[in-house]
Motif scaffolding. Structure first.
Motif, short mmCIF file in Angstrom:
data_model
loop_
_atom_site.label_atom_id
_atom_site.label_comp_id
_atom_site.label_asym_id
_atom_site.label_seq_id
_atom_site.Cartn_x
_atom_site.Cartn_y
_atom_site.Cartn_z
N GLY A 1 32.28 18.83 76.58
CA GLY A 1 32.27 17.99 77.69
C GLY A 1 30.82 17.58 78.10
N LEU A 2 30.00 17.69 77.34
CA LEU A 2 28.51 17.28 77.73
C LEU A 2 28.22 15.92 77.08
N ASP A 3 27.36 15.03 77.76
CA ASP A 3 27.01 13.70 77.50
C ASP A 3 25.60 13.83 76.66
N PRO A 4 25.59 13.80 75.22
CA PRO A 4 24.36 14.10 74.59
C PRO A 4 23.16 13.17 75.19
N ASN A 5 23.59 11.86 75.55
CA ASN A 5 22.85 10.77 76.11
C ASN A 5 22.23 11.13 77.41
N ASN A 6 22.63 12.15 78.27
CA ASN A 6 22.29 12.49 79.52
C ASN A 6 21.66 13.90 79.67
N LEU A 7 21.54 14.37 78.54
CA LEU A 7 20.77 15.87 78.86
C LEU A 7 19.44 15.32 78.83
N ASN A 8 18.88 16.26 79.66
CA ASN A 8 17.29 16.27 79.94
C ASN A 8 16.62 16.70 79.00
N ILE A 9 16.47 16.46 77.77
CA ILE A 9 15.75 17.11 76.62
C ILE A 9 14.82 16.50 76.07
N VAL A 10 13.73 16.97 75.93
CA VAL A 10 12.47 16.18 75.36
C VAL A 10 12.47 16.11 73.80
N VAL A 11 12.57 15.14 73.11
CA VAL A 11 13.02 15.04 71.66
C VAL A 11 11.45 15.33 70.86
N PRO A 12 11.46 16.38 70.15
CA PRO A 12 10.02 16.66 69.34
C PRO A 12 9.83 15.59 68.51
N GLU A 13 8.46 15.24 68.51
CA GLU A 13 8.20 14.32 67.44
C GLU A 13 8.29 14.76 65.92
N LYS A 14 8.87 13.93 65.14
CA LYS A 14 9.47 14.56 63.69
C LYS A 14 8.22 13.88 62.96
N LYS A 15 7.78 14.65 62.06
CA LYS A 15 6.82 14.15 60.92
C LYS A 15 7.41 13.74 59.71
N GLU A 16 7.20 12.32 59.40
CA GLU A 16 7.77 11.77 58.20
C GLU A 16 6.63 11.53 57.57
N TYR A 17 6.79 11.51 55.93
CA TYR A 17 5.89 11.37 55.13
C TYR A 17 5.99 10.34 54.27
#
Length: 889
Positions: free
Chosen positions: A87-103
């Motif tokens: 019952g949760l909307d992933p798009n409306n969760l107040n979550i800070v997405v951590p920066e992902k390291k890509e090499y």
């Protein structure tokens, strides 16, 4: 904060191999939710340890991971799908997405790789001067330099350089401890990939010796070329990224003589991945870091051989429960009592769920040159029933196809998900070996061995039988023979294959040749030399760019099949003959299923010629035809006939002279006596006891054919042409090449004195002349019998005067009073305006090729006596039932 939820989803815990959890979890694209920092941890729902469950920030408490990565390793991913189910909307969760390291993967540049041309460092000088290692070996291993630094270019299995490691060596080939080794360093956001040193030289058919240092792998490879050599770069540098090239190989781990060499993560990693390896401690009494390179430099070459029971095995004192838990952590399933189980979890309980009534063992991945590789599994059912499953990779992971395949083997059942099956196979692959699929019996096109249904014969005379799974192991390579499996022992699909077998026997080539000569004279040796030629057909074809057929011309019931079956028996039990009842496509498939052997075409006829004409031409010239292959893969393949064809009959291929010219001609006219019948029976009895010794003596001079046949064949062609020229015989290039082939085989395999050689050559030339004479006479003979039918219809041929019909048991004979018939024939030609009238004597000679030889070896005369108009007359006799014409029906 998220409040307590009433709708809770049923979760299936996903476990990964514990050594990979951290990396894979961090790189999951779906994992975009950070963990709580500085807050108390909870109780792990799986291992029940307190303060080990790391929660996700602002998410339900069921999501998280256990900090006991090695012991538990549970991770519950907060996927968007699960969040929506709750019952949760992933798009409306107040979550800070951590920066992902890509090499970005980077590789040594062209300028850095120029070091490979510098071969003058102290390390190079020492190895070349003291150990006599040539420059070619350095270049092969990609070891260069810059100044006094020795540079080892790490090159992966695809041949791509991935990094360069630099070492400083003193003049004694010891590392300069004052200078720290270093490799290429990447910039921010970039990364060099990893591999084992030397993996670009892997051959896939040798035992792999795994050592720590690059120097040791390089030096040892020169003195122990019977092994493949790899270096980890250090005692603890065998990583997950590097280990995959070791899968399916046999490994000797040669440890250094110190504590780090004997107790390190390399051994633990090999154990974790269940590799087939043995630890070899060459210097058990030392503890100073001494290694194999040191020993070689000191002038010693210790034997590299594992001691008994040197295989390092996982802990055997684990309980069944601990083993199951370990498999669950790594693969998400476990095995119990020959069945597979998974766990299904909810917030309140964890339940075991059985998904199969069997367990699997992946014996071999079968390489057949396609992208749809077959796999050979051993299935053990809960009731003890064992079956083999051969299944292609695309069908293996189609759940419905897989279920249908195993159900047909005897009630095996799998009701798990496809990804669980993939996890099962992933685990099985760790101990799997690769085997080459042998689709055609006979001479291997890629290896120096000859394949029977029950094993292979090497060109050095060693016979290697296949095991119960149809697997042959030779020189660390594996080959799969489906007809040789115990499971297919009664399978009718392999009935013909099982005739193609190697059975030990006492009969040898000298005895076989002598018996054939006693029974059939030179004709017996002609048949034998043709058989020997077929066994070495690939070598002969390479020189001639063609391979002829053997044609036996003679009436029914004259023993042609008995004669041909002697040579078929060299390969085991005689294969079924090919007849005109077979379809063209069936004949093509049959001929393409074996190499370098004999296939028998029985009772050649006009109707048969229409079916098989193109097949024979293609087989002679080595031209393939396209067909959909029905076993190993789904591709359209070009199949080439690589067998020797023996044809019999009393009909000549009249519609195509080019086909007739591809034959080695043999007029079949044996003299049957009581003595010859007895010798035939004796020879048949000997062959029934086994063909092994005979075939081995023929095959094991294969190296002689490779080295000598080409020059011998060319010299023999010149010899044959000189004879034709001396005897003023007009000949074609094909006639000369066929005779030269047979004579070359005679010289290489039978030898013999000058008298037998001359007789053999003279017989072949005379047969070739008869073949040419028959070709020229076919039109005249056909014209004669066509005229006879017209004259009979007009009432000009009178029974008892011109002809007599005499049906006999199994025969229907026609006796012709030639003198009377020839008078009518000559008159007919004159009346019809024919100008080119063949002479009476020449026509008679040509008709003799069509006469039945039955009475000749019954009564010893070529022209039979018959009463015509109250007088005994000599006449020509024809077996109407077997001839190609229908005269006086």
């Amino acid at each position: 904060m998220v409040t307590e939820l009433t709708n809770r989803p049923t979760l299936s815990y996903k476990q990964e191999p514990c050594s990979r959890n951290k990396t894979q979890y961090a790189n999951m694209k779906k994992h975009k939710y950070p963990y709580e920092i500085g807050k108390p941890k909870g109780k792990c729902p799986k291992c029940q340890h307190n303060k080990k469950w790391r929660y996700h920030k602002d998410l339900p408490r069921i999501f998280g991971k256990c900090d006991r990565e090695n012991e538990c390793g549970l991770i519950v991913y907060p996927t968007d799908e699960l969040l929506k189910e709750m019952g949760l909307d992933p798009n409306n969760l107040n979550i800070v997405v951590p920066e992902k390291k890509e090499y970005k993967l980077v590789y040594p540049n062209e300028n850095q790789l120029k070091c490979i041309d510098h071969l003058d460092t102290p390390f190079h000088k020492f190895c070349k001067e003291k150990l006599a290692i040539p420059d070619e070996h350095f270049k092969q291993w990609k070891i260069g330099g810059e100044g006094n630094l020795t540079k080892f270019i790490y090159t992966n299995i695809t041949g791509t350089p991935v990094n360069i490691v630099s070492f400083a060596y003193s003049n004694n080939c010891k590392r300069d401890k004052n200078k720290v080794p270093f490799s290429l360093k990447s910039k921010t956001g970039e990364k060099f990939s990893l591999c084992l040193f030397g993996e670009h030289l892997l051959s896939n058919n040798k035992i792999v010796c795994l050592v720590e240092s690059e120097k040791t792998a390089f030096i040892a490879s020169y003195f122990y070329p019977q092994f493949d050599w790899l270096a980890t770069g250090g005692a603890n540098k065998l990583t997950d990224e590097k280990i995959d090239v070791l899968f399916t190989t046999e490994i000797y781990y040669l440890n250094d003589a110190d504590k780090a060499g004997k107790e390190n993560s390399t051994i633990k990693k090999l154990l974790a991945y269940k590799q087939n390896f043995k630890v070899i401690d060459l210097f058990p009494d030392r503890n100073d870091g001494y290694d194999l390179a040191d020993a070689i430099i000191d002038g010693s070459l210790p034997e590299i051989k594992p001691i008994q029971d040197s295989t390092i095995k996982p802990e055997t004192n684990l309980s069944q429960k601990e083993i199951e838990t370990d498999d669950l952590e790594k693969y998400g399933f476990f095995e119990r009592n020959n069945q597979y189980y998974i766990q299904q979890s909810s917030m309140k309980s964890i339940k075991e769920h059985r998904i199969s009534n069997f367990k699997m063992e992946l014996l071999y991945a079968l390489q057949d040159g396609s992208d749809n590789v077959p796999h050979l599994f051993k299935l053990t059912k809960v009731d003890g029933l064992i079956s083999l499953l051969e299944i292609k990779s695309k069908d293996l992971f189609s759940q419905n196809v897989f279920a249908a395949n195993i159900l047909g083997l005897g009630g095996y059942n799998y009701n798990g998900l496809a990804y669980t099956l993939k996890n099962i196979v992933e685990k099985l692959y760790l101990t799997c070996k690769k085997a080459t699929y042998i689709s055609a019996l006979g001479q291997s096109t890629d290896n120096d061995f000859y394949t029977f249904y029950n094993g292979v014969l090497l060109d050095n005379g060693n016979y290697i039988p296949c095991n119960e799974y149809g697997i042959i192991e030779t020189q660390n390579s594996f080959f799969y023979l489906p007809s040789g499996t115990l499971q297919n022992a009664e399978n009718p699909a392999y009935t013909d294959d099982r005739k193609f077998k190697f059975i030990d026997g006492s009969i040898g080539l000298e005895y076989f040749a002598e018996k054939l000569y006693n029974i059939y004279g030179i004709d017996g040796l002609i048949g034998l030399c043709f058989t020997i030629a077929t066994i070495h057909r690939d070598i002969i074809f390479k020189e001639m760019n063609a391979f002829p057929f053997l044609f036996l011309y003679g009436p029914k019931g004259s023993g042609k099949s008995t004669f041909i079956n002697f040579f078929m028996s060299v390969f085991g039990d005689p294969l079924p003959e090919t007849t005109s009842t077979s379809t063209q496509k069936a004949i093509e498939r049959k001929f393409a299923q074996t190499n370098n052997n004999i296939q028998y075409i029985k009772e050649f006829s006009p109707a048969f010629e229409e079916i098989i004409r193109d097949i024979l031409k293609n087989a002679y010239d080595g031209v393939g035809y396209s067909r959909a292959q029905t076993s190993q893969n789904n591709r359209t393949n070009t199949a080439i006939v690589r067998t020797g064809l023996v044809i019999d009959g009393n009909y000549f291929p009249t519609t195509d002279d080019a086909l007739f010219s591809r034959l080695i001609f043999l007029t079949w006219n044996p003299k049957a006596t009581n003595e010859s019948k007895q010798q035939i029976q004796e020879l048949q009895d000997q062959l029934k006891k086994g063909n092994g010794q005979l075939f081995k003596e023929i095959y094991c001079i294969r190296s002689k054919y490779k080295s000598d046949f080409s020059n011998l064949y060319r010299d023999t062609i010149k010899e044959v042409k000189k004879i034709f020229l001396k005897r003023k015989i007009h000949h074609s290039e094909r006639e000369a090449s066929h005779i030269a082939m047979m004579m070359s085989v005679f010289k290489l395999s039978l030898g013999g004195n000058e008298k037998s050689y001359d007789l053999f050559l003279d017989t072949l030339i005379n047969n070739s002349l008869s073949q040419a004479q028959i070709t020229n006479s076919i039109d005249s003979v056909n014209k004669f019998f066509e005229a006879m039918e017209v004259l009979y219809t007009k009432g000009l041929l009178i029974e008892k005067t011109h002809y007599i019909r005499d049906p006999n048991v199994g025969f229907d004979f026609l006796f012709i009073n030639y003198n009377m018939c020839q008078e009518q024939y000559a008159k007919y030609l004159r009346d019809t305006g024919e100008r080119n009238i063949i002479s009476k004597a020449e026509l008679k000679q040509k008709l003799e090729f069509k006469t039945s030889s039955y009475y000749e070896y019954k009564d010893g005369v070529k022209y039979f006596q018959k009463k015509f108009a109250n007088n005994n007359q000599r006449c020509l006799v024809f077996d109407v039932s077997s001839d190609s014409f229908e005269l006086l029906p």
